[in-house]
Design an enzyme around this catalytic site. Structure first.
Site: not given
Length: 687
Positions: A80, A325, A427, A455, A458
């Site tokens: 491949y 806490r 603020k 694709e 695939n």
């Protein structure tokens, strides 16, 4: 009962990353020496870091693999990407080996630069591209990709010459690898004129010229080499690596600043007691609690906190709110997520992540999917959720600082005053923090659940790892904004606490002196002093002798209670006592406001520099968080925020943000934690 030393792992690990980032000069690339996220971040952000490709360790296996591929290709073996088409076209066959590889690169150079559109950023930063080049090079050292040693040497030379291609921001699904981004690295190597290269920070030239400037010629790709260059997770992992370095540093920074928040809010250190966490032994919880317990141990602010809660204690909450806490419990999964993600990303960094994998020892090519970046993609989603959790914790703590009903005596908006009708303190930052937090929570939504088949079906599942890493990087930038805002606010709170202590002393001294001058009985004097200590100074600072504000109301109530309870005391008639109390109130009005104003004005003008004139800074001097306070106030040259000050909050927060972004913030972080693990002092860049 204390914590086990072994539980200090994540703090030790993160300090190790910071030190590694600072100290590395050369990154060895040989397939056996581990590369960490700190190394990747250092290469990305420091031009003095070089790459050393070690031939002795890996050249033989690289060349053996490359020779095997060439031989098999020439023999017509069916492999491949060597003699077949790519992806969904793998049923096609060809013997035009070099042309096949160049055709692959040509078709993948499909990214688009969106200059002129919003957002303006349309390319991956050079930091990401340089890191990707390093990781691609490291992947080849395993000797199972089929690439020539000369190509690897060229990558090394480009890195050390600070040459990298410009790469479009978008276009990768990170399976089959980061095909489109990596094609631009391949395009640079083969000298594609359409690929633009950066040289240093300023010069941009076409790929052929860039190669020529560093003494390289364009490569003619051999069998599998084009596929090897593009078929990997290197871009996703590169971005993820710098993300994880930052995430670790910011995690430790947020944890540490939780302790500073406890000090300025007058929180109780009990929440970090070892027994609480021993009986619920999540590792991250134990580690965070241990760090916080150490930071708050012998804190001078805890003395003030205990004194505060000893006055009218039945009218005050028995325990702190969740943002303090429960911080170890909240941090626990965030610590574990970031730790696990770091391990996962470093595993990907030190891997061969292409396809097929060449097993030349057994004379075969193994067709698999190491290009699938799902490990990185999923963990980037998890880290983004963790980052949102850190931001939410900061937002909750910041909100407590801004609200006078929650801040245990601090003024609303952390306003210095004295006229609160024209001083709104921080603020604006309060509003900005809400915006930052909202955007950060939105970014916590997962990317990896949005996969589309690609694709020609695939790539019917793909990781979206690079997209997820980019979004996590974006989330970290927002977290940096939140940390910068929060640290700025806490330094303001430190100043206000220290001014508060100085002002209370003024009030007590004036009350005590006038009580003696007016001949008030000792028990009456004691009642008045109790009120002077019990009434929060910022509730009456703008007009100390206003009969409608808490101080004078409290003093009058105390006097009234005295008169009701005592008709005679030590031979003093009630009428005489009333006269003396009236005289006390008159003299108080004449003296108190002037003396309080003098102290406040001095502090407003000089801020932390008043330490030269009195002991106003005695509390922070004894705190483990002094390095942060000094860094913000002295190194960054910020000041106490007030309506009379010319500078805006933005100017101070910008300085703190820049110090977080470029890594200078790790200097006070290392100093703050120096005694925890015995770490030496140091400095760092690039958070």
């Amino acid at each position: 009962m204390g914590f086990a030393v072994e539980s200090r792992s994540h703090v030790k690990d993160i300090l190790g990353l910071i030190n590694a980032f600072n100290e590395v000069k050369k990154i060895t690339v040989d397939g056996t020496t581990p590369i960490t996220v700190a190394h990747v971040a250092a290469l990305a952000r420091r031009h003095d870091v070089k790459v050393a490709l070690e031939a002795e360790q890996c050249r033989a296996r690289v060349e053996t693999c490359s020779s095997w591929v060439q031989r098999k290709a020439e023999d017509g073996a069916d492999i491949y990407g060597v003699t077949t088409g790519f992806g969904a076209c793998s049923s096609r066959r060809t013997n035009r080996l070099s042309e096949l590889q160049e055709s692959l690169i040509r078709c993948l150079l499909a990214g688009v630069f969106t200059k002129g559109c919003a957002p303006s950023v349309d390319e991956l930063p050079a930091t990401a591209t340089r890191s990707a080049m390093l990781l691609r090079l490291n992947s080849f050292t395993y000797g199972c990709s089929g690439i020539r040693w000369e190509v690897m040497e060229a990558l090394e030379k480009l890195l050390n010459s600070n040459v990298s291609p410009k790469v479009p921001l978008r276009g990768s699904v990170s399976a089959s690898g980061d095909l489109i981004p990596l094609a631009y690295i391949a395009g640079l190597l083969i000298g594609k004129p359409s690929v633009i290269a950066r040289i240093g920070d300023d010069v941009e030239v076409p790929a052929p010229e860039a190669l020529s400037r560093v003494g390289l010629r364009p490569f003619k790709l051999q069998a599998k080499e084009g596929l090897a260059l593009v078929n990997g997770t290197s871009f996703a992992t590169a971005v993820a690596s710098t993300v994880m370095y930052d995430a670790n540093v910011l995690l430790l920074l947020v944890e540490t600043l939780c302790g500073m928040f406890c000090e300025v809010i007058f929180g109780r250190e009990e929440f970090a007691h070892p027994l609480i966490h021993k009986v619920k032994p999540h590792p991250g919880q134990i580690e965070s609690a241990e760090l916080l317990e150490w930071l708050l141990r012998s804190s001078p602010f805890q003395e003030l906190s205990r004194e505060y809660y000893s006055i009218d204690k039945l009218k005050k909450p028995k325990q702190d709110r969740y943002a303090l806490r429960s911080s170890p419990q909240w941090l626990a999964p965030l610590v574990q997520t970031i730790r696990d993600a770091t391990t996962t990303v470093e595993t990907e960094v030190n891997s061969a992540n292409d396809n097929p994998i060449i097993d030349h020892a057994n004379d075969r090519a193994l067709h698999g999917a190491n290009f699938q970046g799902s490990a990185v993609g999923f963990y980037m989603d998890y880290v983004r959720i963790a980052v949102a959790g850190l931001g939410k914790l900061l937002f909750a703590q910041f909100t407590e600082l801004m609200i006078e009903y929650y801040s245990n005596g601090l003024p609303g908006n952390l306003s210095l005053g004295p006229d609160l009708s024209v001083d709104y303190g921080l603020k604006g930052l309060d509003i900005a923090m809400a915006a930052y937090s909202s955007e950060l929570q939105y970014l916590a939504n997962p990317v990896t659940t949005h996969v589309h088949s690609a694709e020609q079906h695939n790539q019917d599942i793909n990781s979206l790892a690079l997209i997820s890493a980019r979004k996590t990087e974006e989330a970290l930038d927002i977290l940096k904004l939140m940390i910068a805002s929060h640290l700025t606010a806490m330094c303001q709170a430190v100043d206000l606490r220290q001014l508060e202590e100085a002002l209370v002393k003024v009030v007590e001294n004036v009350v005590s002196t006038l009580a003696d001058e007016c001949g008030l009985p000792n028990d009456t004097k004691a009642r008045l002093l109790y009120v002077a200590k019990a009434v929060p100074v910022y509730t009456y600072l703008e007009s100390p002798c206003d009969p409608t504000l808490p101080l004078l109301l409290g003093l009058k109530q105390s006097c009234f209670d005295t008169i009701l309870a005592l008709h005679k005391k030590d031979g003093i008639e009630t009428d005489t006592l009333v006269d003396r109390l009236a005289e006390f109130e008159k003299r108080l009005s004449d003296r108190l406001e002037n003396e309080m104003t003098a102290v406040r004005v001095l502090y407003e003008k000089k801020g932390h520099k008043t330490a030269d004139n009195n002991d106003a800074l005695v509390r922070i001097q004894g705190s483990k968080f002094l390095p942060f306070y000094r860094f913000v106030r002295e190194e960054l040259d910020t000041g106490v925020m007030s309506a009379r000050r010319e500078q805006t909050p933005q100017e101070d927060v910008q300085k703190v943000f820049d110090a977080i972004a470029d890594g200078r913030i790790t200097v006070p972080l290392l100093h703050c934690l120096q005694g925890f693990l015995g770490q030496p002092n140091g400095c760092a860049n690039g958070v």
